[in-house]
Design a protein around this motif. Structure first.
Motif, PDB file in Angstrom:
ATOM      1  N   SER A 138      18.791 113.589 -25.768  1.00  0.00           N
ATOM      2  CA  SER A 138      19.974 114.270 -25.244  1.00  0.00           C
ATOM      3  C   SER A 138      20.568 115.146 -26.347  1.00  0.00           C
ATOM      4  CB  SER A 138      20.996 113.247 -24.758  1.00  0.00           C
ATOM      5  OG  SER A 138      21.332 112.390 -25.803  1.00  0.00           O
ATOM      6  N   PRO A 139      21.215 116.235 -25.956  1.00  0.00           N
ATOM      7  CA  PRO A 139      21.746 117.145 -26.969  1.00  0.00           C
ATOM      8  C   PRO A 139      22.915 116.530 -27.724  1.00  0.00           C
ATOM      9  CG  PRO A 139      22.328 117.882 -24.769  1.00  0.00           C
ATOM     10  CD  PRO A 139      21.476 116.671 -24.603  1.00  0.00           C
ATOM     11  N   ASP A 140      23.184 117.052 -28.896  1.00  0.00           N
ATOM     12  CA  ASP A 140      24.267 116.570 -29.752  1.00  0.00           C
ATOM     13  C   ASP A 140      25.360 117.639 -29.819  1.00  0.00           C
ATOM     14  OD1 ASP A 140      25.700 115.008 -31.422  1.00  0.00           O
ATOM     15  OD2 ASP A 140      24.283 115.069 -33.094  1.00  0.00           O
ATOM     16  N   ALA A 141      26.549 117.214 -30.315  1.00  0.00           N
ATOM     17  CA  ALA A 141      27.651 118.154 -30.461  1.00  0.00           C
ATOM     18  C   ALA A 141      27.325 119.198 -31.527  1.00  0.00           C
ATOM     19  CB  ALA A 141      28.907 117.400 -30.851  1.00  0.00           C
ATOM     20  N   CYS A 142      27.876 120.390 -31.358  1.00  0.00           N
ATOM     21  CA  CYS A 142      27.619 121.443 -32.346  1.00  0.00           C
ATOM     22  C   CYS A 142      28.505 121.260 -33.572  1.00  0.00           C
ATOM     23  CB  CYS A 142      27.852 122.819 -31.734  1.00  0.00           C
ATOM     24  SG  CYS A 142      29.608 123.194 -31.450  1.00  0.00           S
ATOM     25  N   GLY A 143      29.650 120.609 -33.384  1.00  0.00           N
ATOM     26  CA  GLY A 143      30.560 120.384 -34.503  1.00  0.00           C
ATOM     27  C   GLY A 143      31.399 121.600 -34.860  1.00  0.00           C
ATOM     28  N   ALA A 144      31.185 122.716 -34.184  1.00  0.00           N
ATOM     29  CA  ALA A 144      31.844 123.950 -34.589  1.00  0.00           C
ATOM     30  C   ALA A 144      32.641 124.623 -33.464  1.00  0.00           C
ATOM     31  CB  ALA A 144      30.798 124.923 -35.137  1.00  0.00           C
ATOM     32  N   CYS A 145      32.358 124.272 -32.211  1.00  0.00           N
ATOM     33  CA  CYS A 145      33.041 124.962 -31.113  1.00  0.00           C
ATOM     34  C   CYS A 145      34.507 124.526 -31.050  1.00  0.00           C
ATOM     35  CB  CYS A 145      32.335 124.672 -29.792  1.00  0.00           C
ATOM     36  SG  CYS A 145      32.550 122.979 -29.236  1.00  0.00           S
ATOM     37  N   ARG A 146      35.261 125.155 -30.159  1.00  0.00           N
ATOM     38  CA  ARG A 146      36.678 124.865 -30.005  1.00  0.00           C
ATOM     39  C   ARG A 146      36.922 123.391 -29.672  1.00  0.00           C
ATOM     40  NH1 ARG A 146      41.732 126.858 -27.836  1.00  0.00           N
ATOM     41  NH2 ARG A 146      41.937 125.705 -25.909  1.00  0.00           N
ATOM     42  N   ALA A 147      36.098 122.854 -28.771  1.00  0.00           N
ATOM     43  CA  ALA A 147      36.268 121.443 -28.394  1.00  0.00           C
ATOM     44  C   ALA A 147      35.971 120.530 -29.580  1.00  0.00           C
ATOM     45  CB  ALA A 147      35.348 121.105 -27.216  1.00  0.00           C
ATOM     46  N   CYS A 148      34.859 120.781 -30.256  1.00  0.00           N
ATOM     47  CA  CYS A 148      34.471 119.923 -31.389  1.00  0.00           C
ATOM     48  C   CYS A 148      35.531 119.948 -32.490  1.00  0.00           C
ATOM     49  CB  CYS A 148      33.122 120.371 -31.960  1.00  0.00           C
ATOM     50  SG  CYS A 148      31.716 119.848 -30.962  1.00  0.00           S
ATOM     51  N   THR A 149      36.014 121.126 -32.834  1.00  0.00           N
ATOM     52  CA  THR A 149      36.979 121.207 -33.944  1.00  0.00           C
ATOM     53  C   THR A 149      38.304 120.569 -33.553  1.00  0.00           C
ATOM     54  OG1 THR A 149      37.497 123.469 -33.249  1.00  0.00           O
ATOM     55  CG2 THR A 149      35.993 123.228 -35.096  1.00  0.00           C
ATOM     56  N   ARG A 150      38.711 120.731 -32.302  1.00  0.00           N
ATOM     57  CA  ARG A 150      39.977 120.113 -31.888  1.00  0.00           C
ATOM     58  C   ARG A 150      39.866 118.593 -31.831  1.00  0.00           C
ATOM     59  NH1 ARG A 150      42.605 123.090 -26.904  1.00  0.00           N
ATOM     60  NH2 ARG A 150      44.551 122.314 -27.789  1.00  0.00           N
ATOM     61  N   ILE A 151      38.713 118.109 -31.418  1.00  0.00           N
ATOM     62  CA  ILE A 151      38.513 116.651 -31.399  1.00  0.00           C
ATOM     63  C   ILE A 151      38.555 116.111 -32.829  1.00  0.00           C
ATOM     64  CG2 ILE A 151      36.851 114.797 -30.916  1.00  0.00           C
ATOM     65  CD1 ILE A 151      35.977 116.519 -28.439  1.00  0.00           C
ATOM     66  N   ALA A 152      37.871 116.816 -33.726  1.00  0.00           N
ATOM     67  CA  ALA A 152      37.842 116.364 -35.127  1.00  0.00           C
ATOM     68  C   ALA A 152      39.259 116.350 -35.712  1.00  0.00           C
ATOM     69  CB  ALA A 152      36.933 117.272 -35.950  1.00  0.00           C
ATOM     70  N   ALA A 153      40.086 117.309 -35.275  1.00  0.00           N
ATOM     71  CA  ALA A 153      41.452 117.405 -35.807  1.00  0.00           C
ATOM     72  C   ALA A 153      42.427 116.495 -35.055  1.00  0.00           C
ATOM     73  CB  ALA A 153      41.923 118.856 -35.741  1.00  0.00           C
ATOM     74  N   GLY A 154      41.937 115.788 -34.043  1.00  0.00           N
ATOM     75  CA  GLY A 154      42.805 114.901 -33.262  1.00  0.00           C
ATOM     76  C   GLY A 154      43.748 115.670 -32.363  1.00  0.00           C
ATOM     77  N   GLN A 155      43.351 116.877 -31.949  1.00  0.00           N
ATOM     78  CA  GLN A 155      44.243 117.728 -31.164  1.00  0.00           C
ATOM     79  C   GLN A 155      43.685 118.098 -29.806  1.00  0.00           C
ATOM     80  OE1 GLN A 155      44.625 120.870 -33.963  1.00  0.00           O
ATOM     81  NE2 GLN A 155      46.313 119.914 -35.060  1.00  0.00           N
ATOM     82  N   LEU A 185      30.952 110.759 -30.821  1.00  0.00           N
ATOM     83  CA  LEU A 185      30.535 110.568 -29.428  1.00  0.00           C
ATOM     84  C   LEU A 185      31.440 111.373 -28.487  1.00  0.00           C
ATOM     85  CD1 LEU A 185      28.719 109.176 -27.359  1.00  0.00           C
ATOM     86  CD2 LEU A 185      30.149 107.131 -27.532  1.00  0.00           C
ATOM     87  N   ALA A 186      32.738 111.376 -28.795  1.00  0.00           N
ATOM     88  CA  ALA A 186      33.682 112.173 -27.994  1.00  0.00           C
ATOM     89  C   ALA A 186      33.310 113.650 -28.058  1.00  0.00           C
ATOM     90  CB  ALA A 186      35.114 111.954 -28.501  1.00  0.00           C
ATOM     91  N   GLN A 187      32.881 114.082 -29.219  1.00  0.00           N
ATOM     92  CA  GLN A 187      32.450 115.478 -29.362  1.00  0.00           C
ATOM     93  C   GLN A 187      31.178 115.714 -28.562  1.00  0.00           C
ATOM     94  OE1 GLN A 187      32.181 115.642 -33.685  1.00  0.00           O
ATOM     95  NE2 GLN A 187      33.936 117.015 -33.778  1.00  0.00           N
ATOM     96  N   ALA A 188      30.258 114.764 -28.643  1.00  0.00           N
ATOM     97  CA  ALA A 188      28.967 114.930 -27.965  1.00  0.00           C
ATOM     98  C   ALA A 188      29.146 115.111 -26.454  1.00  0.00           C
ATOM     99  CB  ALA A 188      28.055 113.746 -28.254  1.00  0.00           C
ATOM    100  N   VAL A 189      30.133 114.402 -25.869  1.00  0.00           N
ATOM    101  CA  VAL A 189      30.297 114.518 -24.413  1.00  0.00           C
ATOM    102  C   VAL A 189      31.186 115.688 -24.021  1.00  0.00           C
ATOM    103  CG1 VAL A 189      29.810 112.077 -23.947  1.00  0.00           C
ATOM    104  CG2 VAL A 189      32.175 112.800 -24.339  1.00  0.00           C
TER     105      VAL A 189
END
Ligand SMILES: [Zn+2]
Length: 316
Positions: A40-57, A22-26
């Motif tokens: 509503s659109p979903d996160a791409c999972g690949a952009c800079r924001a998505c990858t940093r969120i996934a990594a906790g950074q 959800l954090a990625q989606a917003v």
């Protein structure tokens, strides 16, 4: 979107993973519309924001967990409040994930309540808990509750194979996990081997006497999912038995200490008998998948096993 959600449900079913998604989606920089009818659109999972969120950074996405594994302290909440009032660094929405939210001490909970009462713009609070009722009623009333339930065994199995478990290990661990991927992942593989040996011993022991065989069939067929798991387990054991009978030297597949256990259970059954046992177990698995009646399937399999094992003993 609400400004505060509470994801409530048993442990290990994906509450935190969903909060991160959800954090990625917003905050995603390149949202995608995965499904044509999605509203509503979903996160791409690949952009800079998505990858940093996934990594906790990601600077705008914070995970608040108990300090020293005890409680979420008032200092942590004060820090949250101070930071929440600042503008987001790079994301569009600041996200706070509190896990588990019920570990807030009362002063911390009261401080947090003030933030929830007047939430800063562009902020999102996600509270995770196994016990929704353990949160202060005033906090509960300001959160939109989202209930999470136990996962299906099949779902847990898929998750485990994604984590590198063999299908047999995944099936056994999923059955023991009680709908929690976390618990299933923690299943001890040594324990799993012990369970496998116990089951194999019971089944191989039962085929030598007809009353024991019928009793075992009844127990195995008590529930369909249990029988499916037992079949997976028995197939692994039978494969081990064939490897042992072939006299292949120690392999990672069957280390020496397990070989002795396997040989003790199968006695002097020849390879031909073991292969017939394997065929009977595979047929049973297939029948079950094709909706055959579990009790009938189990009896038929055990009778075939009996034929293979006692037939070969009569010959020798
Ligand atoms: Zn993205």
């Amino acid at each position: 979107m609400a400004q505060a959600y509470c994801f409530a449900g048993p442990p290990g079913v994906g509450k935190r993973a969903t909060a991160v998604a959800l954090a990625q989606a917003v905050n995603c920089l390149a949202p995608v519309r995965a499904l044509a009818d999605a509203d509503s659109p979903d996160a791409c999972g690949a952009c800079r924001a998505c990858t940093r969120i996934a990594a906790g950074q990601h600077p705008d996405v914070s995970l608040i967990v108990p300090e020293e594994k005890t409680v979420i302290s008032i200092e942590q909440i004060r820090d949250l409040t101070a930071r929440a009032s600042l503008r987001a660094y790079e994301g569009s929405v600041k996200v706070w994930i509190l896990d588990p939210a019920h570990e807030m001490q009362e002063p911390a909970a009261n401080a947090f309540l003030k933030t929830l009462e007047e939430p800063p713009a562009a902020s999102l609070f996600i509270l995770l808990t196994t016990t929704f009722s353990a949160l202060l009623p005033t906090i509960r009333s300001r959160c939109q509750e989202v209930r999470f339930t136990a996962l299906s065994e099949e779902h847990v199995r898929t998750i485990l194979t994604r984590h590198g478990r063999t299908p047999e290990e995944a099936a056994a661990a999923a059955a023991l996990g009680g709908g929690s991927a976390e618990r299933a992942l923690a299943v001890d593989v040594g324990e799993f081997h012990a369970t496998r040996l116990r089951l194999a011993e019971e089944v191989w022991g039962a085929v030598r006497s007809l009353p024991a065989l019928l009793d075992r069939a009844e127990r195995l067929a008590k529930d369909k999912a249990g029988l499916e798991t037992a079949l997976e387990t028995l197939l692994v054991f039978t494969r081990d038995a064939a490897v042992a009978r072939l006299g292949v030297p120690d392999t990672p597949l069957l280390p020496g200490e397990r070989r002795a256990e396997v040989e003790r259970i199968i006695g002097n059954a020849p390879l031909a008998a073991i292969l017939r046992v394997y065929a009977a177990q595979r047929t049973a698995r297939h029948a079950l998948a094709s909706h055959a009646q579990p009790r009938f399937t189990a009896e038929r399999m055990l009778l075939k096993m009996r034929e293979a094992v006692t037939g070969s003993e009569a010959e020798t």
